[in-house]
Design a protein around this motif. Structure first.
Motif, PDB file in Angstrom:
ATOM      1  N   THR A 326      -1.991  -9.735   1.669  1.00  0.00           N
ATOM      2  CA  THR A 326      -0.828  -8.849   1.635  1.00  0.00           C
ATOM      3  C   THR A 326      -0.684  -8.074   2.949  1.00  0.00           C
ATOM      4  O   THR A 326      -1.668  -7.539   3.464  1.00  0.00           O
ATOM      5  CB  THR A 326      -0.945  -7.857   0.465  1.00  0.00           C
ATOM      6  OG1 THR A 326      -1.060  -8.594  -0.756  1.00  0.00           O
ATOM      7  CG2 THR A 326       0.263  -6.943   0.398  1.00  0.00           C
ATOM      8  N   ASN A 327       0.575  -8.012   3.467  1.00  0.00           N
ATOM      9  CA  ASN A 327       0.900  -7.268   4.687  1.00  0.00           C
ATOM     10  C   ASN A 327      -0.092  -7.557   5.818  1.00  0.00           C
ATOM     11  O   ASN A 327      -0.511  -6.665   6.548  1.00  0.00           O
ATOM     12  CB  ASN A 327       0.952  -5.758   4.420  1.00  0.00           C
ATOM     13  CG  ASN A 327       1.597  -4.983   5.569  1.00  0.00           C
ATOM     14  OD1 ASN A 327       2.351  -5.539   6.380  1.00  0.00           O
ATOM     15  ND2 ASN A 327       1.286  -3.690   5.659  1.00  0.00           N
ATOM     16  N   TRP A 343       2.179   0.784   4.897  1.00  0.00           N
ATOM     17  CA  TRP A 343       2.965   0.089   3.891  1.00  0.00           C
ATOM     18  C   TRP A 343       4.384   0.637   3.957  1.00  0.00           C
ATOM     19  O   TRP A 343       4.603   1.746   4.479  1.00  0.00           O
ATOM     20  CB  TRP A 343       2.365   0.230   2.492  1.00  0.00           C
ATOM     21  CG  TRP A 343       2.310   1.625   1.930  1.00  0.00           C
ATOM     22  CD1 TRP A 343       3.282   2.266   1.226  1.00  0.00           C
ATOM     23  CD2 TRP A 343       1.216   2.553   2.016  1.00  0.00           C
ATOM     24  NE1 TRP A 343       2.879   3.528   0.855  1.00  0.00           N
ATOM     25  CE2 TRP A 343       1.607   3.730   1.334  1.00  0.00           C
ATOM     26  CE3 TRP A 343      -0.059   2.508   2.597  1.00  0.00           C
ATOM     27  CZ2 TRP A 343       0.787   4.839   1.223  1.00  0.00           C
ATOM     28  CZ3 TRP A 343      -0.876   3.615   2.484  1.00  0.00           C
ATOM     29  CH2 TRP A 343      -0.471   4.758   1.805  1.00  0.00           C
ATOM     30  N   PRO A 344       5.369  -0.097   3.466  1.00  0.00           N
ATOM     31  CA  PRO A 344       6.751   0.360   3.602  1.00  0.00           C
ATOM     32  C   PRO A 344       7.044   1.564   2.714  1.00  0.00           C
ATOM     33  O   PRO A 344       6.414   1.741   1.661  1.00  0.00           O
ATOM     34  CB  PRO A 344       7.575  -0.863   3.191  1.00  0.00           C
ATOM     35  CG  PRO A 344       6.663  -1.634   2.301  1.00  0.00           C
ATOM     36  CD  PRO A 344       5.289  -1.428   2.838  1.00  0.00           C
ATOM     37  N   PHE A 350      -1.530  -1.600   0.029  1.00  0.00           N
ATOM     38  CA  PHE A 350      -2.631  -2.561  -0.052  1.00  0.00           C
ATOM     39  C   PHE A 350      -3.687  -2.165   0.973  1.00  0.00           C
ATOM     40  O   PHE A 350      -4.872  -2.188   0.698  1.00  0.00           O
ATOM     41  CB  PHE A 350      -2.118  -3.972   0.224  1.00  0.00           C
ATOM     42  CG  PHE A 350      -3.150  -5.046   0.024  1.00  0.00           C
ATOM     43  CD1 PHE A 350      -3.394  -5.560  -1.236  1.00  0.00           C
ATOM     44  CD2 PHE A 350      -3.891  -5.543   1.097  1.00  0.00           C
ATOM     45  CE1 PHE A 350      -4.352  -6.560  -1.433  1.00  0.00           C
ATOM     46  CE2 PHE A 350      -4.845  -6.539   0.920  1.00  0.00           C
ATOM     47  CZ  PHE A 350      -5.080  -7.046  -0.354  1.00  0.00           C
ATOM     48  N   TRP A 351      -3.221  -1.795   2.160  1.00  0.00           N
ATOM     49  CA  TRP A 351      -4.070  -1.267   3.219  1.00  0.00           C
ATOM     50  C   TRP A 351      -3.950   0.258   3.237  1.00  0.00           C
ATOM     51  O   TRP A 351      -2.955   0.828   2.793  1.00  0.00           O
ATOM     52  CB  TRP A 351      -3.647  -1.808   4.586  1.00  0.00           C
ATOM     53  CG  TRP A 351      -3.711  -3.287   4.720  1.00  0.00           C
ATOM     54  CD1 TRP A 351      -2.751  -4.195   4.362  1.00  0.00           C
ATOM     55  CD2 TRP A 351      -4.800  -4.053   5.257  1.00  0.00           C
ATOM     56  NE1 TRP A 351      -3.165  -5.477   4.638  1.00  0.00           N
ATOM     57  CE2 TRP A 351      -4.422  -5.422   5.191  1.00  0.00           C
ATOM     58  CE3 TRP A 351      -6.041  -3.726   5.780  1.00  0.00           C
ATOM     59  CZ2 TRP A 351      -5.249  -6.445   5.636  1.00  0.00           C
ATOM     60  CZ3 TRP A 351      -6.862  -4.740   6.232  1.00  0.00           C
ATOM     61  CH2 TRP A 351      -6.475  -6.085   6.160  1.00  0.00           C
ATOM     62  N   ASP A 352      -4.977   0.914   3.781  1.00  0.00           N
ATOM     63  CA  ASP A 352      -4.915   2.353   4.020  1.00  0.00           C
ATOM     64  C   ASP A 352      -5.784   2.671   5.234  1.00  0.00           C
ATOM     65  O   ASP A 352      -6.455   1.785   5.782  1.00  0.00           O
ATOM     66  CB  ASP A 352      -5.375   3.133   2.793  1.00  0.00           C
ATOM     67  CG  ASP A 352      -4.721   4.512   2.690  1.00  0.00           C
ATOM     68  OD1 ASP A 352      -4.227   5.016   3.726  1.00  0.00           O
ATOM     69  OD2 ASP A 352      -4.709   5.093   1.589  1.00  0.00           O
ATOM     70  N   THR A 353      -5.740   3.923   5.663  1.00  0.00           N
ATOM     71  CA  THR A 353      -6.488   4.365   6.842  1.00  0.00           C
ATOM     72  C   THR A 353      -7.137   5.712   6.546  1.00  0.00           C
ATOM     73  O   THR A 353      -6.938   6.304   5.483  1.00  0.00           O
ATOM     74  CB  THR A 353      -5.558   4.528   8.055  1.00  0.00           C
ATOM     75  OG1 THR A 353      -4.729   5.686   7.843  1.00  0.00           O
ATOM     76  CG2 THR A 353      -4.668   3.310   8.261  1.00  0.00           C
TER      77      THR A 353
END
Length: 550
Positions: A326-327, A343-344, A350-353
């Motif tokens: 994903t993405n 993410w939009p 799905f991802w993070d920081t």
């Protein structure tokens, strides 16, 4: 008299006034078992990891041993614990508690000759790890005794009743019972003894129930076992089971000893059969394993097993899907104040920081950039910075940033995933600087060395996402040697790139009979960022990740 009384009262008050109250609380320092090894240690099943299964949340350790050791006096060969821990074993379970080490040790060579690490692990044993607090850990050891029996023309596995010490073995109807050749007879396990040993005979008479004296490797006594051998009308091949992945499958089954199966397979929609190469089939006694590769994802297949020209029933299986990442282009971002999210807007993450922690005192240090690998869209730009007396490594990961705990982060690692990719293809560029910030004394030796980026992928069968905590007193990080890690691959690089590079990280599957539940991918500009250690200004660009299925 009044003056004397006043003097006494004054002295009492003076003493009371000088009393010092120690209300300063003790710091919370967790006592954790880092690693543990014992004699005879082995994996719980074939192809698995022999490492101890350590659950820090439940404070449990689980190990498996072979049949060469005595559980009642099992020697611990490695026992490492977190800093500042005093080891207190269960005195009633130690061979000699006065000689048991009070601190962790990496090997027996580190201990004095008088040390004794033998413990009775016949039942779970409790160890107290003492810091400013007491932490009780439970260690369980399971002994695996494999009683392997292979007779000439045997059909299926022997039926072993270890409680009553009886064994039933079936052979083909053409096999004379009074002259049976025996190729394996491990009634006492791999390291035990059997008297008489029928393997040493040209042929053994099983026309009547045969009696043997059997002892395990650690025993000085023998016990009587009876073996019953029967002729059977059974077929040459028995039951089969198949474990499917995305582009491969492992087929296991029983077979008459001395026979070799022929495995044929095809897509359900096709008519012609493909014969599996004999090099892909392994026969061991009355069992065989066949590896089918080069299969198509999400496809129905059929297979059949033939022995001596006689084909068995046609059976079916289906391969798993080739789930995309994903993405993976890192094109979709949105900004909320100072906080950049990968993410939009209005979409699902799905991802993070670690940006949410960084933006409490500064700007995001993991942001989108137009400097991409293909000249279009966006890429992720991760920069390590020093923010208000705390080093923050630029990073991105599959999961969620849960909350900020003081100046530390609590993360949730992993996203649901059940496919079997073979590689992670990445596009990246790295600019390394010298490590100038060290947040943990254990990594002070790194200061002055080049910083390294770290990109890794793990497929796991955790029961839930892994909680990550960076606060030193309760630190809980991802461990690549965790026994729940089914497959793993990584890149560690301490040199700089002028342009983007493409690289395939090939997953090494540690288990071939377990299905993933989560996928974890992490990219960071500073490998030791979890310990607040790295180089201020190290930069990592990542773009166009892709899962490869081949």
């Amino acid at each position: 008299m009044i003056n004397k009384l006043m003097y006494v009262c004054f002295c009492v008050l003076a003493v009371a006034a000088c009393k010092i109250e120690n209300d300063i609380p003790y710091p919370i320092v967790e006592g954790n078992i880092i690693s543990m090894e014992v004699e005879g240690q082995r994996a719980s099943d074939e192809g698995g990891s022999a490492q101890a299964v350590i659950d820090k949340s439940k404070r449990t350790v689980r190990l498996y041993v072979d049949d060469s050791v005595d559980l009642s006096q099992l020697r611990i060969t490695k026992f490492t614990v977190s800093d500042g821990v005093t080891l207190i074993p269960d005195a009633g379970k130690c061979h000699d508690v006065s000689s048991f080490p009070t601190v962790g040790f990496g090997s027996l060579a580190e201990l004095s000759a008088s040390s004794d690490t033998r413990v009775d692990f016949s039942k779970p044993v409790t160890f107290t790890l003492k810091t400013y607090q007491d932490y009780l850990w439970t260690v369980s050891v399971t002994q695996i005794i494999t009683r392997n029996i292979v007779l000439e023309n045997q059909i299926g596995k022997a039926v072993v009743d270890a409680v009553n010490r009886n064994v039933a073995v079936y052979v083909s109807k053409d096999q004379p019972l009074n002259a049976v050749k025996v190729s394996a007879f491990q009634l006492g396990g791999e390291h035990g003894t059997v008297i008489p040993d029928p393997v040493t005979y040209d042929a053994y008479d099983f026309s009547q129930p045969a009696t043997f004296l059997v002892s395990h490797a650690w025993e000085e006594v023998s016990r009587e076992w009876k073996v019953f051998v029967y002729q059977s009308e059974g077929v040459s091949t028995g039951s089969t089971n198949i474990f499917t992945r995305t582009t491969s499958a492992t087929l296991k089954g029983d077979i008459q000893s001395g026979k070799t199966p022929v495995v044929e397979y095809k897509k359900q929609s096709e008519t012609g059969w493909t014969t599996l190469a004999t090099s892909a089939i392994t026969v061991s006694g009355t069992s065989y394993t066949a590896l089918l590769t080069g299969l198509s994802p999400a496809t129905s297949y059929q297979y059949r097993i033939s022995v001596d020209g006689t084909a068995g029933d046609v059976r079916s299986f289906a391969t798993g899907t080739a789930t995309p990442l994903t993405n993976a282009s890192f094109d979709n971002w949105y900004q909320d104040g100072k906080l950049w999210n990968p993410w939009p807007s209005g979409g699902t993450s799905f991802w993070d920081t670690g940006n949410r922690g960084a933006t409490t005192i500064s700007d995001s240090n993991s942001v989108p950039t137009d400097e991409t690998s293909n000249g279009t869209g966006k890429a992720a730009y991760l920069e390590s910075k020093y923010l208000m007396m705390r080093f923050a490594a630029g990073n991105i990961f599959t999961g969620d940033y849960v909350r900020t705990d003081g100046m530390n982060g609590v993360l949730s690692f992993g996203r649901p995933f059940t496919s079997f990719p073979s590689k992670l293809r990445i596009h990246y560029k790295y600019s390394s600087v010298t490590i100038d910030k060290v947040g943990d004394d254990a990594y002070r030796y790194l200061k002055g060395q080049p910083d390294s980026c770290h990109i890794y992928i793990a497929l796991t069968d955790w029961d839930k996402p892994r909680e990550i905590r960076t606060r030193p007193s309760e630190r809980q990080l991802f461990e690549k040697n965790d026994t729940h890690v089914i497959a793993y691959a990584e890149l560690v690089q301490g040199t700089s790139d002028a342009t983007y590079r493409q690289l395939d990280l090939t997953l090494q599957y540690r288990y071939t009979n377990r299905t993933p539940k989560y996928i974890l991918i992490v990219a960071t500009a500073s490998k030791y960022g979890d310990y607040f250690t790295g180089g201020t200004g190290s930069k990592l660009w990542v773009d166009d990740f892709e899962l490869i299925y081949d």
